[in-house]
Design a protein around this motif. Sequence first.
Motif, PDB file in Angstrom:
ATOM      1  N   PRO A 115       0.792  -1.232   0.000  1.00  0.00           N
ATOM      2  CA  PRO A 115       0.000   0.000   0.000  1.00  0.00           C
ATOM      3  C   PRO A 115       0.826   1.284   0.000  1.00  0.00           C
ATOM      4  O   PRO A 115       0.273   2.365   0.032  1.00  0.00           O
ATOM      5  CB  PRO A 115      -0.767  -0.108   1.314  1.00  0.00           C
ATOM      6  N   SER A 116       2.150   1.177  -0.040  1.00  0.00           N
ATOM      7  CA  SER A 116       2.969   2.374   0.144  1.00  0.00           C
ATOM      8  C   SER A 116       3.429   3.054  -1.136  1.00  0.00           C
ATOM      9  O   SER A 116       3.867   4.202  -1.093  1.00  0.00           O
ATOM     10  CB  SER A 116       4.196   2.029   0.995  1.00  0.00           C
ATOM     11  N   ARG A 117       3.363   2.356  -2.267  1.00  0.00           N
ATOM     12  CA  ARG A 117       3.801   2.959  -3.522  1.00  0.00           C
ATOM     13  C   ARG A 117       3.108   2.257  -4.686  1.00  0.00           C
ATOM     14  O   ARG A 117       2.483   1.213  -4.517  1.00  0.00           O
ATOM     15  CB  ARG A 117       5.312   2.866  -3.686  1.00  0.00           C
ATOM     16  N   VAL A 118       3.231   2.847  -5.856  1.00  0.00           N
ATOM     17  CA  VAL A 118       2.716   2.228  -7.072  1.00  0.00           C
ATOM     18  C   VAL A 118       3.940   1.743  -7.838  1.00  0.00           C
ATOM     19  O   VAL A 118       4.656   2.527  -8.447  1.00  0.00           O
ATOM     20  CB  VAL A 118       1.867   3.203  -7.916  1.00  0.00           C
ATOM     21  N   LYS A 119       4.176   0.442  -7.755  1.00  0.00           N
ATOM     22  CA  LYS A 119       5.344  -0.175  -8.383  1.00  0.00           C
ATOM     23  C   LYS A 119       4.994  -0.756  -9.751  1.00  0.00           C
ATOM     24  O   LYS A 119       5.829  -0.833 -10.636  1.00  0.00           O
ATOM     25  CB  LYS A 119       5.883  -1.274  -7.463  1.00  0.00           C
ATOM     26  N   CYS A 120       3.724  -1.180  -9.901  1.00  0.00           N
ATOM     27  CA  CYS A 120       3.286  -1.795 -11.161  1.00  0.00           C
ATOM     28  C   CYS A 120       1.844  -1.386 -11.429  1.00  0.00           C
ATOM     29  O   CYS A 120       0.923  -1.853 -10.756  1.00  0.00           O
ATOM     30  CB  CYS A 120       3.407  -3.317 -11.087  1.00  0.00           C
ATOM     31  N   LEU A 121       1.659  -0.513 -12.390  1.00  0.00           N
ATOM     32  CA  LEU A 121       0.324  -0.042 -12.726  1.00  0.00           C
ATOM     33  C   LEU A 121      -0.513  -1.152 -13.354  1.00  0.00           C
ATOM     34  O   LEU A 121      -1.733  -1.162 -13.222  1.00  0.00           O
ATOM     35  CB  LEU A 121       0.418   1.175 -13.647  1.00  0.00           C
ATOM     36  N   HIS A 122       0.141  -2.127 -13.988  1.00  0.00           N
ATOM     37  CA  HIS A 122      -0.579  -3.274 -14.554  1.00  0.00           C
ATOM     38  C   HIS A 122      -1.353  -4.018 -13.472  1.00  0.00           C
ATOM     39  O   HIS A 122      -2.488  -4.445 -13.698  1.00  0.00           O
ATOM     40  CB  HIS A 122       0.398  -4.227 -15.245  1.00  0.00           C
ATOM     41  N   VAL A 123      -0.752  -4.183 -12.299  1.00  0.00           N
ATOM     42  CA  VAL A 123      -1.421  -4.857 -11.182  1.00  0.00           C
ATOM     43  C   VAL A 123      -2.639  -4.058 -10.733  1.00  0.00           C
ATOM     44  O   VAL A 123      -3.706  -4.622 -10.485  1.00  0.00           O
ATOM     45  CB  VAL A 123      -0.448  -5.083  -9.998  1.00  0.00           C
ATOM     46  N   CYS A 124      -2.494  -2.750 -10.638  1.00  0.00           N
ATOM     47  CA  CYS A 124      -3.614  -1.897 -10.210  1.00  0.00           C
ATOM     48  C   CYS A 124      -4.774  -1.991 -11.197  1.00  0.00           C
ATOM     49  O   CYS A 124      -5.939  -2.096 -10.793  1.00  0.00           O
ATOM     50  CB  CYS A 124      -3.152  -0.450 -10.073  1.00  0.00           C
ATOM     51  N   PRO A 170     -15.277  -1.233  -9.982  1.00  0.00           N
ATOM     52  CA  PRO A 170     -14.977   0.159  -9.635  1.00  0.00           C
ATOM     53  C   PRO A 170     -15.017   0.396  -8.133  1.00  0.00           C
ATOM     54  O   PRO A 170     -15.778  -0.239  -7.407  1.00  0.00           O
ATOM     55  CB  PRO A 170     -16.083   0.959 -10.325  1.00  0.00           C
ATOM     56  N   GLY A 171     -14.157   1.315  -7.684  1.00  0.00           N
ATOM     57  CA  GLY A 171     -14.170   1.736  -6.290  1.00  0.00           C
ATOM     58  C   GLY A 171     -13.286   0.915  -5.377  1.00  0.00           C
ATOM     59  O   GLY A 171     -13.219   1.203  -4.182  1.00  0.00           O
ATOM     60  N   VAL A 172     -12.592  -0.084  -5.896  1.00  0.00           N
ATOM     61  CA  VAL A 172     -11.742  -0.916  -5.044  1.00  0.00           C
ATOM     62  C   VAL A 172     -10.291  -0.451  -5.104  1.00  0.00           C
ATOM     63  O   VAL A 172      -9.654  -0.279  -4.072  1.00  0.00           O
ATOM     64  CB  VAL A 172     -11.853  -2.416  -5.420  1.00  0.00           C
ATOM     65  N   ASN A 173      -9.747  -0.264  -6.299  1.00  0.00           N
ATOM     66  CA  ASN A 173      -8.359   0.166  -6.441  1.00  0.00           C
ATOM     67  C   ASN A 173      -8.344   1.544  -7.112  1.00  0.00           C
ATOM     68  O   ASN A 173      -8.581   1.659  -8.308  1.00  0.00           O
ATOM     69  CB  ASN A 173      -7.550  -0.842  -7.270  1.00  0.00           C
ATOM     70  N   PRO A 174      -8.064   2.600  -6.325  1.00  0.00           N
ATOM     71  CA  PRO A 174      -8.182   3.951  -6.886  1.00  0.00           C
ATOM     72  C   PRO A 174      -7.236   4.222  -8.053  1.00  0.00           C
ATOM     73  O   PRO A 174      -7.615   4.916  -8.998  1.00  0.00           O
ATOM     74  CB  PRO A 174      -7.866   4.863  -5.701  1.00  0.00           C
ATOM     75  N   PHE A 175      -6.039   3.667  -8.021  1.00  0.00           N
ATOM     76  CA  PHE A 175      -5.111   3.930  -9.121  1.00  0.00           C
ATOM     77  C   PHE A 175      -5.463   3.111 -10.357  1.00  0.00           C
ATOM     78  O   PHE A 175      -5.256   3.569 -11.477  1.00  0.00           O
ATOM     79  CB  PHE A 175      -3.668   3.696  -8.677  1.00  0.00           C
ATOM     80  N   GLY A 176      -5.989   1.926 -10.178  1.00  0.00           N
ATOM     81  CA  GLY A 176      -6.484   1.161 -11.314  1.00  0.00           C
ATOM     82  C   GLY A 176      -7.652   1.863 -11.972  1.00  0.00           C
ATOM     83  O   GLY A 176      -7.719   1.983 -13.205  1.00  0.00           O
ATOM     84  N   ASP A 177      -8.581   2.354 -11.136  1.00  0.00           N
ATOM     85  CA  ASP A 177      -9.727   3.109 -11.665  1.00  0.00           C
ATOM     86  C   ASP A 177      -9.262   4.342 -12.434  1.00  0.00           C
ATOM     87  O   ASP A 177      -9.772   4.649 -13.521  1.00  0.00           O
ATOM     88  CB  ASP A 177     -10.648   3.549 -10.527  1.00  0.00           C
ATOM     89  N   GLU A 178      -8.294   5.048 -11.865  1.00  0.00           N
ATOM     90  CA  GLU A 178      -7.782   6.273 -12.492  1.00  0.00           C
ATOM     91  C   GLU A 178      -7.134   5.974 -13.845  1.00  0.00           C
ATOM     92  O   GLU A 178      -7.376   6.676 -14.832  1.00  0.00           O
ATOM     93  CB  GLU A 178      -6.761   6.903 -11.542  1.00  0.00           C
ATOM     94  N   ALA A 179      -6.319   4.935 -13.898  1.00  0.00           N
ATOM     95  CA  ALA A 179      -5.662   4.576 -15.160  1.00  0.00           C
ATOM     96  C   ALA A 179      -6.694   4.177 -16.207  1.00  0.00           C
ATOM     97  O   ALA A 179      -6.610   4.590 -17.370  1.00  0.00           O
ATOM     98  CB  ALA A 179      -4.668   3.439 -14.931  1.00  0.00           C
ATOM     99  N   LEU A 180      -7.679   3.393 -15.814  1.00  0.00           N
ATOM    100  CA  LEU A 180      -8.722   2.980 -16.758  1.00  0.00           C
ATOM    101  C   LEU A 180      -9.516   4.179 -17.273  1.00  0.00           C
ATOM    102  O   LEU A 180      -9.858   4.241 -18.449  1.00  0.00           O
ATOM    103  CB  LEU A 180      -9.641   1.944 -16.123  1.00  0.00           C
ATOM    104  N   ALA A 181      -9.791   5.123 -16.394  1.00  0.00           N
ATOM    105  CA  ALA A 181     -10.506   6.328 -16.827  1.00  0.00           C
ATOM    106  C   ALA A 181      -9.677   7.103 -17.851  1.00  0.00           C
ATOM    107  O   ALA A 181     -10.206   7.607 -18.845  1.00  0.00           O
ATOM    108  CB  ALA A 181     -10.831   7.206 -15.619  1.00  0.00           C
ATOM    109  N   GLU A 182      -8.375   7.162 -17.617  1.00  0.00           N
ATOM    110  CA  GLU A 182      -7.513   7.880 -18.559  1.00  0.00           C
ATOM    111  C   GLU A 182      -7.424   7.161 -19.900  1.00  0.00           C
ATOM    112  O   GLU A 182      -7.360   7.797 -20.953  1.00  0.00           O
ATOM    113  CB  GLU A 182      -6.109   8.024 -17.957  1.00  0.00           C
ATOM    114  N   LEU A 183      -7.434   5.838 -19.874  1.00  0.00           N
ATOM    115  CA  LEU A 183      -7.315   5.067 -21.116  1.00  0.00           C
ATOM    116  C   LEU A 183      -8.595   5.071 -21.936  1.00  0.00           C
ATOM    117  O   LEU A 183      -8.552   4.862 -23.143  1.00  0.00           O
ATOM    118  CB  LEU A 183      -6.912   3.621 -20.806  1.00  0.00           C
TER     119      LEU A 183
END
Length: 174
Positions: free
Chosen positions: A129-138, A147-160
Amino acid sequence: MSPSTPRGPASAPGISEEDLAAVAAQLGRVPRAVRAVAYRCPCGHPAVVQTAPRLEDGTPFPTLYYLTCSRLNSWVSRLEAEGRMREMTERLAEDPELAAAYQRAHESYLAERNAIEPLGTDVSAGGMPSRVKCLHVCVAHALAAGPGVNPFGDEALAELGEWWQASACSRPPA
């Protein structure tokens, strides 16, 4: 991400030979320790698989959700190359609400994996939980869990956005 993008669990435990073959074609190798398709691309192909907490030889394999869609993998790689992981990690230190949401994503990931087989570790995947090492995992976690479980995964998907549109994944594999 458009509101029409389907997300969340897409299949029951177990994986068909056809899906295993599709995942092998996506990865360019035989997949390891696959338990189920956790998310399907809107075209119907596997895009995320759930893996066992241990490989067949007993080696711990903490990555529960593995992104297999080659098109989505390349799009996420572009985000990584643009420095998104560094930016996201910096925001964790600045935004206590975001850090708490990412901590909850980590705890959710551990709970899901431990329900299959505990590994006796608090290491989840992707730097949580301390860093984003692999965005693929998120991204894989966000697609599998919804939606709503992994904020960085959600953010990346929204951008894509609609990453699956007009792609090779929208046609049956050769």
